[in-house]
Design a protein around this motif. Sequence first.
Motif, PDB file in Angstrom:
ATOM      1  N   MET A 267       1.807  -8.553   6.515  1.00  0.00           N
ATOM      2  CA  MET A 267       2.482  -8.212   5.263  1.00  0.00           C
ATOM      3  C   MET A 267       2.431  -9.417   4.330  1.00  0.00           C
ATOM      4  O   MET A 267       2.562 -10.560   4.767  1.00  0.00           O
ATOM      5  N   GLY A 268       2.231  -9.196   3.040  1.00  0.00           N
ATOM      6  CA  GLY A 268       2.190 -10.288   2.089  1.00  0.00           C
ATOM      7  C   GLY A 268       1.285  -9.960   0.922  1.00  0.00           C
ATOM      8  O   GLY A 268       0.736  -8.867   0.808  1.00  0.00           O
ATOM      9  N   PHE A 269       1.116 -10.951   0.029  1.00  0.00           N
ATOM     10  CA  PHE A 269       0.221 -10.798  -1.110  1.00  0.00           C
ATOM     11  C   PHE A 269      -1.029 -11.654  -0.975  1.00  0.00           C
ATOM     12  O   PHE A 269      -1.917 -11.600  -1.802  1.00  0.00           O
ATOM     13  N   GLY A 270      -1.089 -12.474   0.081  1.00  0.00           N
ATOM     14  CA  GLY A 270      -2.158 -13.459   0.151  1.00  0.00           C
ATOM     15  C   GLY A 270      -1.764 -14.673  -0.663  1.00  0.00           C
ATOM     16  O   GLY A 270      -0.586 -14.948  -0.893  1.00  0.00           O
ATOM     17  N   ASP A 271      -2.739 -15.420  -1.146  1.00  0.00           N
ATOM     18  CA  ASP A 271      -2.478 -16.620  -1.930  1.00  0.00           C
ATOM     19  C   ASP A 271      -2.239 -16.232  -3.381  1.00  0.00           C
ATOM     20  O   ASP A 271      -3.169 -15.861  -4.102  1.00  0.00           O
ATOM     21  N   LEU A 272      -0.973 -16.340  -3.836  1.00  0.00           N
ATOM     22  CA  LEU A 272      -0.631 -15.917  -5.188  1.00  0.00           C
ATOM     23  C   LEU A 272      -1.090 -16.898  -6.260  1.00  0.00           C
ATOM     24  O   LEU A 272      -0.899 -16.657  -7.451  1.00  0.00           O
ATOM     25  N   LYS A 273      -1.689 -18.003  -5.861  1.00  0.00           N
ATOM     26  CA  LYS A 273      -2.282 -18.927  -6.826  1.00  0.00           C
ATOM     27  C   LYS A 273      -3.762 -18.626  -7.031  1.00  0.00           C
ATOM     28  O   LYS A 273      -4.446 -19.303  -7.800  1.00  0.00           O
TER      29      LYS A 273
ATOM     30  N   TYR B 105       7.278 -10.068   1.917  1.00  0.00           N
ATOM     31  CA  TYR B 105       7.174  -9.143   0.788  1.00  0.00           C
ATOM     32  C   TYR B 105       5.731  -8.700   0.609  1.00  0.00           C
ATOM     33  O   TYR B 105       4.803  -9.376   1.024  1.00  0.00           O
ATOM     34  N   GLY B 106       5.553  -7.561  -0.058  1.00  0.00           N
ATOM     35  CA  GLY B 106       4.210  -7.116  -0.410  1.00  0.00           C
ATOM     36  C   GLY B 106       3.694  -6.017   0.489  1.00  0.00           C
ATOM     37  O   GLY B 106       4.379  -5.542   1.393  1.00  0.00           O
ATOM     38  N   PRO B 107       2.440  -5.608   0.251  1.00  0.00           N
ATOM     39  CA  PRO B 107       1.844  -4.528   1.053  1.00  0.00           C
ATOM     40  C   PRO B 107       1.654  -4.931   2.500  1.00  0.00           C
ATOM     41  O   PRO B 107       1.390  -6.098   2.812  1.00  0.00           O
ATOM     42  N   ALA B 108       1.784  -3.969   3.388  1.00  0.00           N
ATOM     43  CA  ALA B 108       1.751  -4.248   4.823  1.00  0.00           C
ATOM     44  C   ALA B 108       0.353  -4.611   5.322  1.00  0.00           C
ATOM     45  O   ALA B 108       0.215  -5.245   6.362  1.00  0.00           O
ATOM     46  N   ASP B 109      -0.682  -4.226   4.597  1.00  0.00           N
ATOM     47  CA  ASP B 109      -2.032  -4.428   5.103  1.00  0.00           C
ATOM     48  C   ASP B 109      -2.687  -5.699   4.594  1.00  0.00           C
ATOM     49  O   ASP B 109      -3.892  -5.890   4.722  1.00  0.00           O
ATOM     50  N   VAL B 110      -1.905  -6.602   3.988  1.00  0.00           N
ATOM     51  CA  VAL B 110      -2.454  -7.863   3.499  1.00  0.00           C
ATOM     52  C   VAL B 110      -1.875  -9.005   4.315  1.00  0.00           C
ATOM     53  O   VAL B 110      -0.661  -9.103   4.487  1.00  0.00           O
ATOM     54  N   GLU B 111      -2.729  -9.870   4.794  1.00  0.00           N
ATOM     55  CA  GLU B 111      -2.288 -10.979   5.629  1.00  0.00           C
ATOM     56  C   GLU B 111      -1.624 -12.047   4.783  1.00  0.00           C
ATOM     57  O   GLU B 111      -2.086 -12.386   3.688  1.00  0.00           O
ATOM     58  N   ASP B 112      -0.517 -12.595   5.269  1.00  0.00           N
ATOM     59  CA  ASP B 112       0.166 -13.671   4.561  1.00  0.00           C
ATOM     60  C   ASP B 112      -0.582 -14.979   4.790  1.00  0.00           C
ATOM     61  O   ASP B 112      -0.700 -15.456   5.914  1.00  0.00           O
ATOM     62  N   THR B 113      -1.050 -15.595   3.699  1.00  0.00           N
ATOM     63  CA  THR B 113      -1.770 -16.873   3.807  1.00  0.00           C
ATOM     64  C   THR B 113      -1.072 -17.945   3.001  1.00  0.00           C
ATOM     65  O   THR B 113      -1.667 -18.945   2.619  1.00  0.00           O
ATOM     66  N   THR B 114       0.215 -17.751   2.729  1.00  0.00           N
ATOM     67  CA  THR B 114       0.930 -18.696   1.875  1.00  0.00           C
ATOM     68  C   THR B 114       1.374 -19.940   2.632  1.00  0.00           C
ATOM     69  O   THR B 114       1.713 -20.940   2.018  1.00  0.00           O
ATOM     70  N   GLY B 115       1.457 -19.855   3.945  1.00  0.00           N
ATOM     71  CA  GLY B 115       1.928 -20.996   4.713  1.00  0.00           C
ATOM     72  C   GLY B 115       3.426 -21.164   4.627  1.00  0.00           C
ATOM     73  O   GLY B 115       3.957 -22.235   4.862  1.00  0.00           O
ATOM     74  N   ALA B 116       4.123 -20.091   4.232  1.00  0.00           N
ATOM     75  CA  ALA B 116       5.575 -20.169   4.121  1.00  0.00           C
ATOM     76  C   ALA B 116       6.182 -20.355   5.503  1.00  0.00           C
ATOM     77  O   ALA B 116       5.667 -19.874   6.503  1.00  0.00           O
ATOM     78  N   GLY B 117       7.367 -21.025   5.515  1.00  0.00           N
ATOM     79  CA  GLY B 117       8.024 -21.309   6.787  1.00  0.00           C
ATOM     80  C   GLY B 117       8.741 -20.102   7.315  1.00  0.00           C
ATOM     81  O   GLY B 117       8.748 -19.035   6.730  1.00  0.00           O
ATOM     82  N   THR B 118       9.406 -20.277   8.452  1.00  0.00           N
ATOM     83  CA  THR B 118      10.178 -19.198   9.055  1.00  0.00           C
ATOM     84  C   THR B 118      11.471 -19.013   8.309  1.00  0.00           C
ATOM     85  O   THR B 118      11.885 -19.847   7.513  1.00  0.00           O
ATOM     86  N   ASP B 119      12.152 -17.907   8.551  1.00  0.00           N
ATOM     87  CA  ASP B 119      13.363 -17.572   7.822  1.00  0.00           C
ATOM     88  C   ASP B 119      14.506 -18.521   8.110  1.00  0.00           C
ATOM     89  O   ASP B 119      15.350 -18.745   7.286  1.00  0.00           O
ATOM     90  N   SER B 120      14.598 -19.075   9.297  1.00  0.00           N
ATOM     91  CA  SER B 120      15.776 -19.845   9.663  1.00  0.00           C
ATOM     92  C   SER B 120      15.421 -20.995  10.570  1.00  0.00           C
ATOM     93  O   SER B 120      14.598 -20.883  11.466  1.00  0.00           O
ATOM     94  N   LYS B 121      16.103 -22.127  10.337  1.00  0.00           N
ATOM     95  CA  LYS B 121      15.901 -23.288  11.192  1.00  0.00           C
ATOM     96  C   LYS B 121      16.492 -23.062  12.573  1.00  0.00           C
ATOM     97  O   LYS B 121      16.232 -23.817  13.500  1.00  0.00           O
ATOM     98  N   ASP B 122      17.320 -22.023  12.685  1.00  0.00           N
ATOM     99  CA  ASP B 122      17.929 -21.727  13.980  1.00  0.00           C
ATOM    100  C   ASP B 122      16.874 -21.403  15.026  1.00  0.00           C
ATOM    101  O   ASP B 122      17.119 -21.506  16.222  1.00  0.00           O
TER     102      ASP B 122
END
Length: 224
Positions: free
Chosen positions: A1-7, A79-96
């Motif tokens: 899920m994601g938009f890919g690289d939004l830049k 966020y975004g369509p389910a069939d697009v791989e997330d390539t943003t390198g965003a971190g996990t939701d929680s440090k826990d």
Amino acid sequence: MGFGDLKSAAGLRVLNDFLADRSYIEGYVPSQADIAVFEAVAAPPPADLFHALRWYNHIKSYEKQKASLPGVKKALGKYGPADVEDTTGAGTDSKDDDDIDLFGSDDEEESEEAKKLREERLAQYESKKSKKPAVVAKSSILLDVKPWDDETDMAKLEECVRSIQADGLVWGSSKLVPVGYGIKKLQIQCVVEDDKVGTDMLEERITAFEDYVQSMDVAAFNKI
């Protein structure tokens, strides 16, 4: 899920296609989901990606109020369509989640003590996740419902309005307010869950009672 690289041009095109039939990233009102995606876009999308550009300019207008928008900001890949791989390198939701090895050691001869410790940590992790409260964004809306004329049965009009039932919709107090020439409008309050009920849906359902209702307007809209 994601938009890919939004830049990148490809990522912006995915965003544009995603917004072709949506006003916001999630739900019917601007939220932290929009802020998360907006902040990942480096600059206004090009003019040919008009859905993305329209959304970008709209969310930009909320810059001073972005902290007060409803919802909880999640990792961009959520966020975004389910069939697009997330390539943003965003971190996990929680440090826990850090330092918890959910899969344990690769050694075949894992000691009983290590196995027990891993299972305890996994149980603690699952318990912690299950106790996190879900944040539900709500709004209080004051509606003006106008009849056709002074002969309209206002009691019946209100009965029709209150007959509208939906998940995430609760009707509140009401009163009749004079508007002139003996005509009174119904002013009625409701509380809605933003992800489930929008003003467009309310207007469509209320004005469907065309024998009684001439029009519906939003008199006040406040986040709770």
